[in-house]
Scaffold this motif. Structure first.
Motif, PDB file in Angstrom:
ATOM      1  N   LYS A 150      67.605  25.274  40.462  1.00  0.00           N
ATOM      2  CA  LYS A 150      66.535  25.339  41.459  1.00  0.00           C
ATOM      3  C   LYS A 150      65.515  26.413  41.066  1.00  0.00           C
ATOM      4  O   LYS A 150      64.344  26.300  41.352  1.00  0.00           O
ATOM      5  N   THR A 151      66.015  27.445  40.448  1.00  0.00           N
ATOM      6  CA  THR A 151      65.116  28.529  40.080  1.00  0.00           C
ATOM      7  C   THR A 151      65.287  28.835  38.589  1.00  0.00           C
ATOM      8  O   THR A 151      66.364  28.660  38.035  1.00  0.00           O
TER       9      THR A 151
ATOM     10  N   GLU B 252      57.217  25.169  32.518  1.00  0.00           N
ATOM     11  CA  GLU B 252      56.909  25.553  33.895  1.00  0.00           C
ATOM     12  C   GLU B 252      56.355  24.363  34.675  1.00  0.00           C
ATOM     13  O   GLU B 252      56.786  24.067  35.795  1.00  0.00           O
ATOM     14  N   GLU B 253      55.417  23.637  34.024  1.00  0.00           N
ATOM     15  CA  GLU B 253      54.809  22.488  34.697  1.00  0.00           C
ATOM     16  C   GLU B 253      55.863  21.470  35.087  1.00  0.00           C
ATOM     17  O   GLU B 253      55.941  21.004  36.218  1.00  0.00           O
ATOM     18  N   GLN B 254      56.714  21.136  34.101  1.00  0.00           N
ATOM     19  CA  GLN B 254      57.690  20.099  34.338  1.00  0.00           C
ATOM     20  C   GLN B 254      58.739  20.549  35.350  1.00  0.00           C
ATOM     21  O   GLN B 254      59.131  19.792  36.226  1.00  0.00           O
ATOM     22  N   PHE B 255      59.152  21.797  35.223  1.00  0.00           N
ATOM     23  CA  PHE B 255      60.206  22.299  36.094  1.00  0.00           C
ATOM     24  C   PHE B 255      59.729  22.342  37.546  1.00  0.00           C
ATOM     25  O   PHE B 255      60.431  21.933  38.460  1.00  0.00           O
ATOM     26  N   THR B 256      58.516  22.806  37.739  1.00  0.00           N
ATOM     27  CA  THR B 256      58.010  22.852  39.118  1.00  0.00           C
ATOM     28  C   THR B 256      57.729  21.440  39.633  1.00  0.00           C
ATOM     29  O   THR B 256      57.885  21.167  40.813  1.00  0.00           O
ATOM     30  N   LYS B 257      57.327  20.551  38.713  1.00  0.00           N
ATOM     31  CA  LYS B 257      57.108  19.160  39.135  1.00  0.00           C
ATOM     32  C   LYS B 257      58.408  18.577  39.667  1.00  0.00           C
ATOM     33  O   LYS B 257      58.430  17.790  40.599  1.00  0.00           O
ATOM     34  N   ASN B 258      59.494  19.011  39.061  1.00  0.00           N
ATOM     35  CA  ASN B 258      60.800  18.540  39.494  1.00  0.00           C
ATOM     36  C   ASN B 258      61.315  19.308  40.709  1.00  0.00           C
ATOM     37  O   ASN B 258      62.490  19.204  41.058  1.00  0.00           O
ATOM     38  N   GLY B 259      60.468  20.109  41.284  1.00  0.00           N
ATOM     39  CA  GLY B 259      60.862  20.802  42.503  1.00  0.00           C
ATOM     40  C   GLY B 259      61.470  22.174  42.286  1.00  0.00           C
ATOM     41  O   GLY B 259      61.900  22.820  43.241  1.00  0.00           O
ATOM     42  N   GLY B 260      61.527  22.615  41.057  1.00  0.00           N
ATOM     43  CA  GLY B 260      62.104  23.940  40.783  1.00  0.00           C
ATOM     44  C   GLY B 260      61.084  25.040  41.049  1.00  0.00           C
ATOM     45  O   GLY B 260      59.903  24.775  41.290  1.00  0.00           O
TER      46      GLY B 260
END
Ligand SMILES: Nc1ncnc2c1ncn2[C@@H]1O[C@H](COP(=O)(O)OP(=O)(O)OP(=O)(O)O)[C@@H](O)[C@H]1O
Ligand SMILES: Nc1ncnc2c1ncn2[C@@H]1O[C@H](COP(=O)(O)OP(=O)(O)OP(=O)(O)O)[C@@H](O)[C@H]1O
Ligand SMILES: [Mg+2]
Ligand SMILES: [Mg+2]
Lengths: 369, 233, 317, 257, 300
Positions: A156-157, A177-185
């Motif tokens: 999650k983080t 970062e882009e992909q991880f946050t796109k996945n809700g992280g």
């Protein structure tokens, strides 16, 4: 004065230039790539060369400096009359060389210059038609890892810890970062270090304080090894993730087998990969140099293979024809994967995710673009 | 005791000593006078091995010491108290004296130091002080004391009175006589030719690198030439 | 004075001749790109060496932050041509002036320091400047600025090289230059002679930084790319080596030092594995055999007859 | 002539750490005087010079030079105001020629700018030529003109001392401070120096303050003498008075002179 | 609070390594006034000898403690000899040359060692055995500390005291200080200046080697360029403390480590070196001879 191509095609050998970091700060990268390239030339020549001619390397050292990289490629082109150049190992030095290559219309393949702007002019957005690369571009690996962290590891983080002296590292971090946050992280902290740093405890303490589920460290093995080691010593148990810069046998010595458990990285290939290309390469390399190849060696090797293939396909060793043939490369099998160039001269190839486990690399998954 | 024969010394192209021959006998005070730049310091440096003569020989106590490394010469008992004091400014007074006895292995160093302290009570008061902060006169005493710590058989003194207050100049000359009386041979270089000739047995006059005169000190002191050139009368 | 003028005219004529010969060789295509770039690199190194020599050799201020000033000129001139479309000569000047201002800023506080302490302070300033570039995204961060137009050519470097040599030489051979040299020789005495030592140290720093900035600009527009790593403390040391190897306090020495070192480095290009080993061995040997540098503090003179005499001692009347 | 007060030192002190090197010293020097400053080693004579020339700042007290306070000014400012000195340990510009040594001292009076020098404007040539001419004149006076191109460090000691004085004079001082000019000279040379000092004093209309341990020189040339001991002024007066002063004899002169 | 304490511990542990390297640096400087630019590279050679010998002794099956002691001693001896050879060949001929000329020679030696290392060992980083496994300790719950950190601080402190004693209390130390102040006068005391300077280099290089081995053990890696940055940092630390002053190097090293860690710990790791240099410069402006240096102005 565009005579280099002609004279070369009449010559008995085909000369390929090497503009690599053979001394100075990142000599480790360049000399690995050179080992790979030399092995490839040896193998190709043993099989009769290309178009009936032997390949010959003209080697120039850029001393890990941008301006020397420019001068090295100038020398290769104007004095050694090479038909294509391999180099440099880092994006910055490749950028320096690329201007000369474009001006002199000589194809240039960088084994490991991953920055987007190496092949695409930053200001005009135009593709530099003589510049190619053997490695992935940064975004792909970052994206792959961003997905892996969120989906496979259910993180999650994440904390990101980048090598601020390297564009490669920055590029990977950005797309992760882009992909991880796109996945809700959520990215809890972004930290950085510089090449040749050795003590990371201050920042690791800071990261530990933020309690992330995973830590993304897209750097080179020399520092990453120490980071993982020190992190584990400090009691950080969460997975470390990274990119192809991690791929080196020295990782085990620097970080230690135990610390490496529960760490993952994206790569072009896995030396544990059972595919015959990989196995044969690793074996030959060991025989030649008495050591296990690292990522740079593989890419150096593949770069020569790519040029050889292009010359073969073009049926000529004229620089412009090599360039055209390179752009046309489709489904060419190399050690680091099957390469097809897209319109921006970046190889489209699959990535693998490798886990370090009990002193070994173990193949985790393969991700197709 | 010391015999110098036809010594020639050069600084690069400069010929600083030309065929210099002198002799010092045991128990004497011999003084060397001469104008600025005559080569007095050069001669002393050559004797103590800081400079190497191009030609000529130096014999000390019957041994040829020409061109020998300075520490070896010190070992044989020829000790040079250099021009300009040259105390080790960053070391204490006591440490300076200890260094004077650097080569000695005997156990009497402590006693000798006591002796120096009683000869120069001022130094005892300041034994922990850094030598660099001493006044000029005190530094000069220290330099002489330091040289004595090496138990010299022959002591070379280079302008010990330079820059000292008159009262100290007097004291220094007294000390030199005392040292001599207690058995140390002295070769003294002085600008203060009057005083030097007063206490010396014999003297040499050096002029632009050449010995031009020599003889008993009192004879030279009376000589018109010497008076005119060096005594300023 | 007559002799000075004659010397000056001969010097100018010889330089012009060198310029023309090289220019002709370039336009006829006899010199390969690589050798052209080598010649340009030598000239840039001459500018760097001669300007650092003013600070280190003539004024006696131990500075090892020259790469920092160079980087200011490089970055600013590149920004000027890339983003503001300024003509090249103007962009170079902007870089040079910015470097001069930095030289002033750095000079004033740090000139309280002496010897090795000054050295480490200037080294620190150089590194701080580099770290600022490294952390400024506008100039590309670690990868630096690329795509800088290749505007530097033989004519431009030649002009700036000549300006550097003339300005430094004229400065040094004037009462102002002597004031600087007196600081090197004995600062306390210089001050006692009424010389405003701080002012002259700062002036030397400013002139030196100006030309370092110009050299940076020329170099940026020669090699298409600049990045912070090209200007790390090792670069400052490289320039220092040129100055000391040539001879501290000799402008001709810096010129020779730049030529010799750049040529050695270039000729060793063909032996990448042992290049740096030979380079460092030569460096050590040259220093052992010529501890005062190749030229000592002597200068070239075009009066060949007098050479022999000058060799021994400064006795020419 | 001895009417205008040129230098007025008012209760000046200077300490280093705990040590009071100069303590509460007052000195008045009038235009044209030749004053001696004597005292045992470490009495604070050189320190007083350093206070007068701005090398050190006084801890207390005031120094007036031509009615202006100069305590704590930078050395170059004080030199520009007209006080020049020589040093106890010779401080020539060793690697420069004799002529250049003197020319540097003329620098503060030069009028041509850096700009003029860099671009070799006529004012540069004029200025430089003037300096050379004046420098040569001065060297002639000191009989050093034949050595003008010699490096200063290659001169014999006596000539180095003379060059130091010449260089100080080149700054065109009103007040000249000489720190042990006769040190290391033999009696004969000291006498020659004495003549020279007398002569330049007249020729350049100088006021001179002189530190010296050579009593033959001090007693012969000085109008008045100040005596320092342990930082304090213990006596002042004419040479005759000083020679008989019991405190001075005890602290400094010793029994026989 | 815990966070701050932890970071302070981190700072001291980095700093004690800087201090360890700075000791040798400052000692050589104190005696012969040479910025021995090659110090960082002798440190590298020391690490390499330590690496090779540790592997060798490990194979022999020695106890870890003995492996450590043997390999650090071997590396100190080899480096001491190397230091003396370098001094004899490269610096001694320049004894009467200007200090800046010797500095250039030192830079040459530094390049030579680095590139010789690349040539013979290869440029890639390689692992360095831990030799003595680190033990982790926990204070007040989560504050973490390991045996190695304690060992480094201890060793550095001990060496500092030892070095101070050597220089100030022994005969050779007195000779060293005499040589540092006035070589010619030292000759006249019967001191063999060459031997004394060799001894200085031997001790300085041995210290560098010890630091190299400990550094290798701490960070588990070796490469031929590993000496550059620590060498520079140690130089900065030495200057910060007052170059030539042995306790100054110790405090300077710790101070530098703590500054760096502080900057990183508040999230400005990119500016770490910049801030460290800025603080150095500020300190120098107010204390022009470093924290412990006496501001001795030349006596006029
Ligand atoms: N290191 C040196 N290099 C070159 N010349 C020197 C050197 N030392 C001394 N000389 C020259 O050698 C000559 C003799 O000098 P020396 O110091 O021996 O004279 P001195 O008689 O001791 O004079 P003084 O009374 O001034 O001490 C002088 O002309 C001097 O200039
Ligand atoms: N910079 C300094 N730091 C510490 N002490 C100093 C300093 N300058 C001078 N002193 C001390 O001040 C005192 C006076 O020294 P000064 O040099 O003025 O003596 P002097 O009268 O000129 O003696 P001499 O006749 O020997 O030259 C001495 O004790 C000296 O050690
Ligand atoms: Mg003498
Ligand atoms: Mg004095």
């Amino acid at each position: 004065k565009q005579t280099s191509g002609n004279s070369a095609s009449e010559a008995k050998t085909i000369k390929i230039g090497i503009d690599l970091e053979l001394s100075g700060g990142v000599a480790a990268f360049g000399s690995s790539a050179l080992d790979g390239a030399k092995l490839a030339v040896k193998e190709i020549n043993a099989k009769g060369g290309v178009l009936g001619k032997q390949l010959e390397l003209a080697i120039a050292d850029n001393a890990s400096k941008a301006e020397e990289s420019t001068r090295a490629i100038q020398k290769l082109i104007s004095d050694d009359k090479v038909v294509a150049v391999i180099g440099a190992a880092t994006s910055g030095n490749t950028l320096a060389a690329s201007t000369v290559a474009m001006e002199k219309k000589i194809p240039l393949i960088t084994p490991s210059g991953t920055a987007t702007k190496v092949t695409v002019d930053e200001r005009t957005g135009k593709v530099k038609d003589y510049i190619f690369r053997t490695c992935f571009i940064d975004p792909f690996q970052g994206t792959v890892m961003g997905n892996f962290a969120a989906k496979d590891l259910k993180a999650k983080t994440a904390a990101i810890y980048i090598d601020s002296s390297s564009d490669y590292s920055k590029g990977l971090a950005k797309s992760f970062e882009e992909q991880f946050t796109k996945n809700g992280g959520q990215i809890v902290t972004k930290e950085s270090y510089q090449q040749k740093d050795t003590d990371f405890k201050a920042v690791l303490t800071r990261i530990k304080d933020k309690n992330p589920d995973v830590i993304y460290v897209p750097g080179y093995y020399e520092e990453v090894g120490k980071i993982i080691k020190q992190g584990r010593e400090m009691g950080i148990t969460v997975p470390f993730l990274g990119g192809d810069g991690w791929d080196a046998p020295q990782m085990f010595e620097i970080a230690g087998n135990e610390a490496l458990n529960n760490t993952f990285f994206s790569n072009h290939y896995s030396s544990e990969d059972t595919s015959p290309e990989v196995q044969k390469f690793v074996e030959n390399f060991k025989k030649e140099y008495n050591k296990v190849p690292d990522g740079f060696a593989v890419l150096g090797y593949d770069s020569v293979q790519l040029i050889a293939e292009a010359i073969k396909n073009a049926g000529s060793a004229e620089p412009t024809k090599i360039k055209d043939a390179l752009a046309q490369i489709k489904n060419f099998k190399t050690v680091s994967g099957t390469i097809s160039y897209n319109e921006t001269h970046d190889p489209i190839k699959s990535a693998v995710i490798i886990e370090y486990k009990d002193g070994k690399q173990s193949f985790k998954t393969k991700v197709n673009p | 005791m010391l015999k110098v024969e036809n010594v020639n010394v050069y600084y690069g192209a400069i010929h600083a000593l030309k065929d210099v021959s002198i002799q010092v006998n045991e128990g004497e005070i011999v003084t060397l006078i001469g104008a600025n730049g005559a080569g007095k310091t050069t001669l002393l440096k050559t004797l103590s091995g800081l400079l190497t003569p191009k030609t000529g020989t130096i014999t000390f106590l019957g041994k040829d010491i020409t061109g020998i490394h300075a520490p070896e010469i010190v070992k044989s008992g020829l000790i040079h108290c250099p021009e300009g004091r040259r105390v080790f400014a960053n070391l204490s007074v006591e440490e300076n004296l200890e260094l004077g006895a650097y080569l000695r292995k005997d156990r009497e160093v402590k006693e000798d130091m006591e002796q120096i302290y009683s000869r120069f009570p001022r130094l005892r008061e300041r034994k922990r002080q850094q030598a660099g902060t001493l006044s000029g006169g005190e530094q000069q005493m220290l330099a002489i004391g330091r040289a004595l710590m090496g138990r010299p058989k022959l002591l070379l003194l280079d302008e010990p009175s330079m820059g000292l207050a008159p009262i100290l100049v007097q004291e220094i000359f007294n000390i030199i006589q005392e040292i001599n009386q207690s058995g140390t041979t002295v070769l003294l270089v002085e600008q203060n030719a009057n005083q030097a000739l007063k206490i010396a047995n014999r003297a040499y006059v050096l002029e632009t690198g050449k010995i031009v005169l020599s003889g008993a000190a009192n004879v030279l002191r009376a000589s018109e030439d010497v008076k005119k050139a060096y005594l300023g009368a | 004075m007559m002799r000075k003028n004659k010397n000056f005219i001969i010097g100018v004529l010889i330089s012009l001749f060198i310029y023309l010969v090289i220019q002709v060789l370039i336009s006829m295509g006899i010199l390969s790109d690589f050798w052209i770039s080598t010649i340009i690199l030598i000239s840039i190194n001459i500018i760097l060496g001669v300007s650092l020599n003013l600070i280190n050799g003539f004024t006696g201020q131990f500075s090892i932050g020259h790469a920092g000033f160079m980087s200011i000129g490089a970055y600013l001139s590149a920004i000027m041509t890339l983003d503001f479309n300024l003509p090249f000569p103007l962009a170079l000047l902007v870089g040079g002036i910015a470097a001069t201002m930095a030289g002033f800023l750095i000079g004033v506080p740090s000139l309280r320091l002496k010897g090795d302490y000054l050295a480490i302070a200037t080294l620190g300033f150089g590194e701080i400047i580099r770290i600022i570039w490294l952390n400024t995204e506008y100039v590309g961060g670690a990868s630096g600025l690329s795509g800088i137009p290749a505007l530097t050519n033989w004519t431009w470097v030649f002009i700036w090289m000549m300006i550097t040599i003339l300005v430094v030489n004229n400065f040094v051979n004037s009462t102002h230059g002597r004031a600087c040299i007196s600081i090197r020789e004995n600062e306390i005495a210089a001050e006692a002679m009424g010389i405003h030592t701080t002012k002259y140290k700062v002036i030397a720093f400013m002139i030196g930084s100006f030309f370092a900035g110009i050299a940076g600009g020329l170099s940026a527009h020669m090699f298409y790319i600049i990045n912070p790593n090209s200007f790390n403390f090792m670069k400052s040391f490289e320039i220092l080596v040129i100055v000391v190897l040539g001879g501290l306090g000799s402008t001709s020495g810096s010129i020779i030092g730049a030529i010799v070192l750049t040529m050695i480095f270039t000729l060793l290009q063909d032996y990448p594995e042992i290049r740096m080993i030979i380079y460092s061995l030569l460096l050590i040997l040259m220093m052992i055999f010529r501890p005062k540098g190749l030229m000592g503090t002597r200068e070239f003179s075009f009066q060949l007859k007098k050479r022999g005499e000058q060799y021994g001692k400064h006795t020419s009347a | 002539m001895a009417n205008t007060l040129l230098l007025d030192v008012k209760q000046v002190s200077r300490s280093f750490g705990g040590l009071k090197a100069v303590s509460d010293v007052s000195i008045q020097i009038y235009q044209g005087e030749l004053i001696g400053l004597i005292g045992p080693n470490g009495a604070g004579k050189t320190t007083l010079f350093n206070l007068l020339t701005g090398v050190y700042e006084p801890s207390e007290g005031q120094i007036l030079f031509k009615q202006e306070s100069i305590g704590g000014l930078k050395p170059y400012k004080i030199t520009q105001k007209g006080a020049a000195r020589t040093f106890q340990n010779i401080r020539l510009f060793g690697n420069l020629s004799v002529l250049d040594n003197v020319k540097i001292a003329y620098h503060q009076r030069s009028k041509h700018s850096i700009f003029a020098s860099i671009f070799r404007l006529p004012s540069h040539f004029k200025g430089e030529q003037e300096m050379t001419e004046q420098g040569m004149e001065l060297l002639k006076i000191f009989r050093l003109d034949h050595k003008k191109d010699e490096l200063a460090k290659n001169l014999p000691y006596g000539e180095q001392r003379r060059l130091e004085i010449a260089r100080a004079l080149a700054t065109r001082p009103k007040l000249l401070l000489l720190d042990e000019p006769a040190a290391g000279m033999n009696p004969q040379e000291t006498q020659e120096l004495m003549q020279l000092i007398r002569w330049i004093r007249k020729e350049f209309d100088l006021t001179i303050l002189l530190i010296e341990h050579d009593m033959s020189l001090v007693m012969n040339v000085c109008d008045r003498i100040y005596v320092l001991d342990q930082g304090q002024l213990i006596a002042q007066g004419t040479p005759a008075e000083i020679q008989l002063n019991p405190r001075v004899i005890e602290a400094y002169l010793g029994q026989e002179v | 609070m815990e966070y701050i304490t932890q970071q302070l511990i981190n700072g001291i542990s980095v700093g004690s390594i800087y201090a360890l390297i700075a000791l040798g640096y400052t000692m050589v400087y104190g005696i012969i006034k040479l910025i021995n630019f090659a110090h960082g590279d002798i440190f590298m050679v020391g690490a390499f000898v330590g690496l090779v010998s540790a592997k060798m002794f490990q194979v022999q099956g020695f106890d870890p403690i003995w492996v450590f002691i043997f390999s650090i001693l071997l590396s100190m001896i080899v480096s001491a000899i190397l230091g003396v050879i370098i001094e004899r060949i490269a610096y001694k001929p320049l004894r009467n040359a200007s200090r800046i000329s010797i500095l250039i020679t030192a830079i040459g030696v530094s390049f030579l060692l680095e590139n010789g290392g690349i040539f013979f060992i290869g440029p890639q980083a390689q692992g360095f055995p831990e030799i003595i496994p680190k033990k982790q300790y926990h204070l007040f719950g989560s504050i973490q500390l390991d045996s190695n950190q304690i060992m480094i601080l201890g060793v550095t402190f001990l060496l500092m005291v030892l070095l101070q004693l050597i220089v100030h209390k022994t005969k050779i130390g007195k000779a060293m200080r005499a040589v540092s102040f006035d070589m010619e006068a030292a000759h006249l005391m019967g001191i063999n200046v060459n031997t004394t300077i060799s001894a200085t280099f031997a001790i300085g290089s041995a210290l560098a080697a010890a630091a190299g081995v400990i550094y290798g053990m701490t960070y588990n890696s070796f490469d031929p360029l590993m000496g550059i940055i620590p060498g520079l940092k140690a130089f900065v630390a030495a200057v910060l403390g007052g170059i030539g002053i042995i306790p100054g190097a110790f405090i300077g090293g710790l101070f530098l480590g703590i500054i760096e860690t502080t900057v990183s710990s508040i999230g400005y790791s990119l500016w770490r070196d910049g801030v460290a240099f800025a603080i150095l410069i500020l300190i120098l402006i107010f204390k022009p001879s470093g924290l412990f240096g006496k501001n001795v102005r030349e006596k006029v």
